[in-house]
Enzyme design. Structure first.
Site, PDB file in Angstrom:
ATOM      1  N   ASP A  93     -22.096 -14.281 -33.030  1.00 40.75           N
ATOM      2  CA  ASP A  93     -20.765 -13.712 -33.089  1.00 40.75           C
ATOM      3  C   ASP A  93     -19.863 -14.513 -32.142  1.00 40.75           C
ATOM      4  OD1 ASP A  93     -18.744 -11.674 -33.666  1.00 40.75           O
ATOM      5  OD2 ASP A  93     -19.080 -11.020 -31.609  1.00 40.75           O
TER       6      ASP A  93
ATOM      7  N   ASP B  92     -16.321 -13.398 -30.615  1.00 38.37           N
ATOM      8  CA  ASP B  92     -15.692 -12.636 -29.536  1.00 38.37           C
ATOM      9  C   ASP B  92     -16.742 -11.876 -28.729  1.00 38.37           C
ATOM     10  OD1 ASP B  92     -12.959 -13.295 -30.123  1.00 38.37           O
ATOM     11  OD2 ASP B  92     -13.082 -11.969 -31.856  1.00 38.37           O
TER      12      ASP B  92
ATOM     13  N   GLY C  20     -15.870  -5.492 -32.800  1.00 34.37           N
ATOM     14  CA  GLY C  20     -16.642  -6.227 -33.789  1.00 34.37           C
ATOM     15  C   GLY C  20     -16.283  -5.930 -35.231  1.00 34.37           C
TER      16      GLY C  20
ATOM     17  N   ARG D 119      -9.964  -5.505 -38.597  1.00 32.37           N
ATOM     18  CA  ARG D 119      -8.872  -4.677 -38.086  1.00 32.37           C
ATOM     19  C   ARG D 119      -8.709  -3.368 -38.849  1.00 32.37           C
ATOM     20  NH1 ARG D 119      -6.515  -9.470 -38.385  1.00 32.37           N
ATOM     21  NH2 ARG D 119      -5.154  -8.832 -40.079  1.00 32.37           N
TER      22      ARG D 119
ATOM     23  N   SER E  72     -12.464 -12.402 -37.375  1.00 26.73           N
ATOM     24  CA  SER E  72     -11.099 -12.733 -36.961  1.00 26.73           C
ATOM     25  C   SER E  72     -10.610 -14.045 -37.567  1.00 26.73           C
ATOM     26  CB  SER E  72     -11.037 -12.832 -35.438  1.00 26.73           C
ATOM     27  OG  SER E  72      -9.780 -13.327 -35.022  1.00 26.73           O
TER      28      SER E  72
ATOM     29  N   ASP F  65     -22.685  -8.777 -29.434  1.00 26.17           N
ATOM     30  CA  ASP F  65     -22.441  -7.872 -28.304  1.00 26.17           C
ATOM     31  C   ASP F  65     -21.943  -6.504 -28.762  1.00 26.17           C
ATOM     32  OD1 ASP F  65     -19.917  -9.014 -29.119  1.00 26.17           O
ATOM     33  OD2 ASP F  65     -19.064  -8.196 -27.267  1.00 26.17           O
TER      34      ASP F  65
END
Length: 256
Positions: A10, A12, A61, A64, A143, A201
């Site tokens: 991942d 971010d 994660g 949006r 994203s 995360d």
């Protein structure tokens, strides 16, 4: 035990230290709407968005739209879904999601070096070591900002594959905890999920790794918080690391 052939990471919170910026953007979007809804009596006044607990549990994660919907549902706020063309606002779920995008983009464009996401200290060394040992790597993110941010931090050249939000939209990939994004990354790496590790995360991310049947699901808890570690394990992490330093041994050594 045989080593795994590839790693899907991942972006971010794993490669880039951007969680604080995302959490702040969500807070700006949600709190502004909570104030507006209370002012016009559409809802009772509610507590501000918790940029730690609610961020991690509800929106971290996720795409949006899914994050906005999860928060609204948790708060008992019903809005019409709207459409992707809705401008930033508070009248539809899409409009609330657009507020978050607007706030995040504004923070990036502000040019504040302290706010701009940076790579975590060990990331470059770990990616270089994995590459030297023949382990293929992919970066994955829902994203649309992932690609330019990885390019700006010099990490794009250290991964073999990058699947971002633009790809997810074009391919209509479902958001986490659906594993579609990560499975697409594994497909591009030309490895079966069972022969790859997935590093996340976010709770929704480790759940996606488990659903996708990755050979090793690594939860990342840089806070070293006992409760956070337990939550990652409960959602499907085989192992939880405090940073990526031990990842090379976990991937090239043995399966769990």
């Amino acid at each position: 035990m045989n080593p795994l052939r590839a790693v899907v990471l991942d972006t971010d919170g794993v490669l880039l230290d951007s969680a604080v910026l995302h959490a702040a953007a969500w807070k700006a979007a949600f709190d502004g709407c909570l104030d507006a809804w209370a002012a016009d009596a559409r809802t009772d006044r509610q507590l501000p968005f918790d940029a730690e607990g609610e961020y991690r549990e509800l929106v971290d994660g996720k795409p949006r739209l899914a994050g906005a919907l999860a928060f609204l549902t948790a708060r008992g706020i019903a809005l019409p879904p709207g459409t992707p063309a809705d401008p930033p606002g508070c009248d539809t779920v899409w409009a609330v999601a657009a507020r978050k995008e607007q706030a995040f983009t504004a923070a990036l464009q502000a040019g504040d070096v302290q706010a701009f996401p940076q790579a975590f200290p060990e990331v470059r060394r770990v990616l270089e070591t994995l590459r030297a040992r023949g382990t293929r790597c992919a970066a994955a993110s829902a994203s649309r900002h992932a690609r330019p941010l990885l390019e700006a931090t010099g990490l794009a050249g250290l991964v073999d594959v990058l699947v971002d939000g633009t790809d997810a939209e074009r391919l209509a990939l479902a958001g986490k905890p659906d594993p579609a994004l990560f499975l697409e990354a594994a497909r591009r790496l030309r490895v079966a999920p069972a022969d790859a590790a997935l590093v996340e995360d976010a709770l929704a991310g480790v759940e996606a790794g488990r659903r996708g049947r990755f050979g090793l699901v690594v939860g990342l808890d840089r806070t070293r918080d006992t409760a956070a570690t337990a939550a990652l394990r409960a959602h499907g992490a085989d192992v939880v690391l405090a940073d990526l330093t031990a990842l090379v041994g976990a991937v090239t050594g043995a399966r769990p």
